[in-house]
Design an enzyme around this catalytic site. Structure first.
Site, mmCIF file in Angstrom:
data_model
loop_
_atom_site.group_PDB
_atom_site.id
_atom_site.type_symbol
_atom_site.label_atom_id
_atom_site.label_comp_id
_atom_site.label_asym_id
_atom_site.label_seq_id
_atom_site.Cartn_x
_atom_site.Cartn_y
_atom_site.Cartn_z
ATOM 1 N N ASP A 164 -8.659 94.968 29.529
ATOM 2 C CA ASP A 164 -8.615 94.582 27.726
ATOM 3 C C ASP A 164 -8.124 93.011 27.787
ATOM 4 O O ASP A 164 -7.425 92.847 27.186
ATOM 5 C CB ASP A 164 -8.232 96.059 26.518
ATOM 6 C CG ASP A 164 -6.621 95.860 27.283
ATOM 7 O OD1 ASP A 164 -6.127 95.493 28.078
ATOM 8 O OD2 ASP A 164 -5.354 96.399 26.112
ATOM 9 N N GLU A 250 4.789 95.059 39.592
ATOM 10 C CA GLU A 250 4.253 93.637 40.650
ATOM 11 C C GLU A 250 5.709 93.106 41.369
ATOM 12 O O GLU A 250 5.184 93.029 42.977
ATOM 13 C CB GLU A 250 4.109 93.117 39.195
ATOM 14 C CG GLU A 250 3.301 92.680 38.152
ATOM 15 C CD GLU A 250 3.755 94.124 37.408
ATOM 16 O OE1 GLU A 250 2.612 94.107 35.870
ATOM 17 O OE2 GLU A 250 5.180 94.305 37.305
#
Length: 304
Positions: A164, A250
């Protein structure tokens, strides 16, 4: 998708009747004449000498009412990107036919994988989705597939792309410039209009960010890509799927595969935004019980 752009597209009979077949006008050329705005991205993307470097793009996805719309929007961006292989990993115990048919209809190079997220890692009814690590099992399966199906010597890049998010076609040109690990800004993320590395002469010396201040690499998953060779070199690396790993994914992968002084600043020294962490708003849908009481019956997910 073939490299001969003219043979990658077909047209229906209504469009073909306006073409003089004797002139041998290719459908792709006809498309460009109809939509001249496509000329620049097509020419820049497909004629870029760096397009010889393949991008393996990993996209976790799950069954939801908005899934088809999101993947369709993303696929239509990917039509502009040459030499990209799409790895879609479905958050289901079995691959669903509806999703596989959709992916086949795009005519893009892809592989459809699946693995279900355990219930204990899913957000509870009253819990925000960001309080649980999402897509980690799916990313791990994708990394496993990449390691088993690519060569350690292949000059290619790996990028994690949510279904998305919103992507500018120029982002993929930037990805192909990477030698080891590249970073760039991400828009609409971290309670800011953007997060970004602060760069000087192509190197990161600080970060502009607000939440999770103690992150070693305060960037979104959409804000970096890595060379395939690093995925093979760190063959034991997997994303942490524990519930307390929110905000650290991350930093974990970048901390394993690179260091701050090795990061390569892209997107004009990290001054351009080519990806936005958009989120599709969940639709309010009338319950099946209310529909049944109104004399209506349908299965939204299977019919779309």
């Amino acid at each position: 998708m073939t490299t001969d752009l003219g043979e990658s597209w077909t047209m229906d009979s209504r469009e073909m009747k306006n073409i003089d077949n004797k002139q041998d006008v290719k459908p792709w050329e006809q498309l460009l004449s109809m939509y001249p705005g496509l000329v620049v991205p097509i020419q820049e993307s497909w004629k870029d000498p760096l397009s010889i470097r393949k991008i393996y793009m990993i996209t976790p996805t799950k069954t939801r009412a908005e899934q088809i719309a999101d993947l369709t929007r993303l696929a239509q961006t990917l039509y502009l990107i040459p030499n990209l292989f799409w790895i879609i990993v479905e958050d289901e115990s079995q691959r669903t036919g509806r999703l596989h048919r959709l992916l086949q209809s795009f005519n893009l190079p892809f592989i459809h994988l699946n693995i279900a997220t355990p219930d204990y890692l899913k957000p509870t009814k009253n819990q925000s989705t960001w309080r649980r690590p999402r897509g980690m099992h799916q990313k791990n399966i994708a990394l496993q597939w990449v390691r088993e199906n690519t060569s350690t010597n292949e000059d290619a890049l790996v990028y994690f792309a949510d279904d998305d998010n919103t992507y500018h076609w120029k982002l993929f040109q930037e990805i192909r410039k990477i030698q080891l690990v590249g970073v760039w800004p991400v828009g609409l993320v971290g309670e800011l209009l953007y997060e970004r590395p602060i760069c000087l002469n192509g190197k990161v010396y600080s970060w502009f960010h607000y939440i999770y201040r103690k992150r070693k690499f305060p960037t979104d998953m959409a804000g970096f890509a890595i060379h395939l060779g690093l995925v093979h070199k760190h063959s034991n690396y997997l994303f942490n799927v524990s519930a307390n790993s929110v905000g650290e994914q991350e930093s974990n992968i970048l901390g394993t595969m690179t260091s701050m002084n090795q990061l390569e600043c892209l997107a004009n020294n990290a001054s351009k935004i080519y990806v936005w962490h958009t989120k599709t708003q969940s639709m309010f849908l009338t319950t099946t019980e209310k529909l049944r009481n109104a004399g209506m019956k349908y299965d939204l997910i299977s019919e779309l």
